[in-house]
Design a protein around this motif. Structure first.
Motif, PDB file in Angstrom:
ATOM      1  N   HIS A 137       1.480   1.267   8.330  1.00  0.00           N
ATOM      2  CA  HIS A 137       1.990   1.563   6.995  1.00  0.00           C
ATOM      3  C   HIS A 137       3.509   1.667   7.112  1.00  0.00           C
TER       4      HIS A 137
ATOM      5  N   GLU B 257       1.544  -6.598   1.615  1.00  0.00           N
ATOM      6  CA  GLU B 257       0.290  -6.833   0.863  1.00  0.00           C
ATOM      7  C   GLU B 257      -0.689  -7.651   1.698  1.00  0.00           C
TER       8      GLU B 257
ATOM      9  N   LYS C 264      -0.172   0.380   3.540  1.00  0.00           N
ATOM     10  CA  LYS C 264       0.510   1.131   2.486  1.00  0.00           C
ATOM     11  C   LYS C 264       2.004   0.903   2.653  1.00  0.00           C
TER      12      LYS C 264
ATOM     13  N   GLN D 248      -2.136   2.925  -2.830  1.00  0.00           N
ATOM     14  CA  GLN D 248      -0.720   2.694  -2.596  1.00  0.00           C
ATOM     15  C   GLN D 248       0.102   3.886  -3.108  1.00  0.00           C
TER      16      GLN D 248
ATOM     17  N   ASN E  66       6.559   2.065  -4.526  1.00  0.00           N
ATOM     18  CA  ASN E  66       6.292   1.260  -3.333  1.00  0.00           C
ATOM     19  C   ASN E  66       7.150  -0.006  -3.355  1.00  0.00           C
TER      20      ASN E  66
END
Ligand code: SOE
Length: 386
Positions: free
Chosen positions: A98, A120, A125, A353, A357
């Protein structure tokens, strides 16, 4: 309790702010996933070892790639200078980590889009450090707008004013070099204003800007950290390659009008990150230098008591307040980082998420570049052109 094991790159100003947040989250937010401070990374072996000891990291390294190889690290926290964000984020996503990245997300819109795509595709995350969203008074402004208590929003005006480089002898730090920072006040301060605009009022459709670099060259530093640096005014000089101030006008998709000002040449303003929002039923005003307060005005107040009044966002009804102190016992800058790390821990714990972000980071980068294009071509630019 789920644990989230963290490896962090950068140990100076943002490294200290993030480290403090990781240490405080378990103490004040015991119900969220618990961050574990596994290792901190920095190029200077002595400096990062001292930071690891002082900040409470289990270990340290001088090559960030070591963090990606470790199966006891879940999150990579990037708070190195902006030119390092893309390479590290792409590699971290590819390693299944992440990624939490400081703002601005990247040097360019194209880089930020590549970072979002990689995150993605890796299914990790991803979060970007727009910390001012997490001030309780800003959260209150958002709540008032969402509840319709300001009515139709006509104006969003925001200004981020600092004065740490007004002295022409202040050295040429990395924030003044385009190849490292991407831009000057625009990406460093204006990015926060753009994100707050997105958070509070919505998307921007068109922009037009202006900028200037008041001091064209500065002495090279002998050392620098955060917003301070050492160096002689007689040292060899280097060119300042970023904006000292950038202003722009904007129209929101909602029809509201926006004005934005970011400068590091406003003597007396140390960190005046402020906005005012005017709607058909009222207004709000926020000034980060009085970050616990939100000035509110409602048109339906009785005629004899019409006027702005101060709300102290420290009551139990206010965001995050119950985790801290009794009403009126105010909080500070560092708490905005603690709250954003809480969001990161909650998002990982809930397998969703975090917000903001990389999508928000890309949206911000798109407006930053639309403004730069408008300045270069001296015209209104549609944000969707980029
Ligand atoms: C310097 O301008 C700086 O530290 C920014 O880099 C931060 O993002 C902002 O929160 C305060 O000022």
């Amino acid at each position: 309790m789920k644990q989230v094991r963290v490896g962090m790159i950068g140990y100076k100003f943002m490294g200290k702010a993030h480290s403090h947040a990781y240490r405080d989250v378990p103490m004040f937010f015991p119900k969220v996933a618990r961050p574990v401070m596994k290792a901190i990374c920095g190029r200077d072996a002595q400096g990062v070892a001292q930071a690891a000891e002082q900040f409470g990291w289990e270990g340290q390294c001088t090559d960030w790639r070591e963090l990606l190889k470790r199966d006891d690290i879940d999150v990579i926290d990037i708070n190195a200078p902006s030119d390092a964000h893309k390479e590290i984020a792409l590699a971290a996503a590819a390693a299944g980590k992440h990624v939490f990245c400081e703002k601005p997300l990247a040097l360019t819109l194209a880089d930020s889009r590549e970072m979002l795509k990689a995150a993605e595709e890796a299914g990790v995350k991803h979060m970007v450090g727009f910390n001012y969203r997490f001030a309780p008074a800003v959260q209150l402004a958002k709540k008032l707008i969402e509840e319709g208590r300001l009515g139709q929003i006509y104006h969003f005006r925001a200004w981020f004013l600092q004065d740490w480089i007004v002295d022409p002898d202040f050295p040429l730090v990395w924030r003044l070099q385009k190849e490292i920072a991407g831009s000057g006040s625009h990406g460093d301060l204006g990015a926060h204003l753009i994100d707050l605009a997105h958070f509070l009022v919505g998307d921007l459709t068109e922009v037009i800007g202006m900028s200037d670099t008041f001091i064209k060259e500065r002495p090279l530093p002998t050392s620098m950290t955060g917003l301070s640096a050492k160096g002689s005014k007689d040292a060899p000089k280097g060119a300042v390659t970023v904006d000292d101030a950038t202003l722009f006008l904007a129209r929101f998709a909602s029809g509201a009008l926006g004005s934005f000002e970011a400068t590091r040449f406003a003597p007396g303003h140390r960190c005046t990150n402020s906005f005012e929002i005017n709607g058909s039923k009222g207004s709000v005003k926020f000034d980060f230098e009085r970050m616990n307060e939100l000035q509110v005005y409602f048109t339906d107040d009785a005629d004899d008591v019409q006027g702005f009044r101060r709300v102290l966002a420290t009551d139990p009804s206010h965001a995050y307040a119950e985790a801290w102190w009794p009403p009126g016992h105010t909080i500070g800058y560092e708490h905005t980082f603690i709250h954003e790390i809480v969001e990161l821990m909650q998002a990982i714990g809930e397998d969703r998420q975090p917000v903001p972000n990389f999508v928000d980071g890309v949206k911000c980068q798109q407006v930053l570049e639309a403004v730069e294009l408008s300045i270069a071509e001296r015209r209104w630019v549609q944000v969707e052109e980029l």
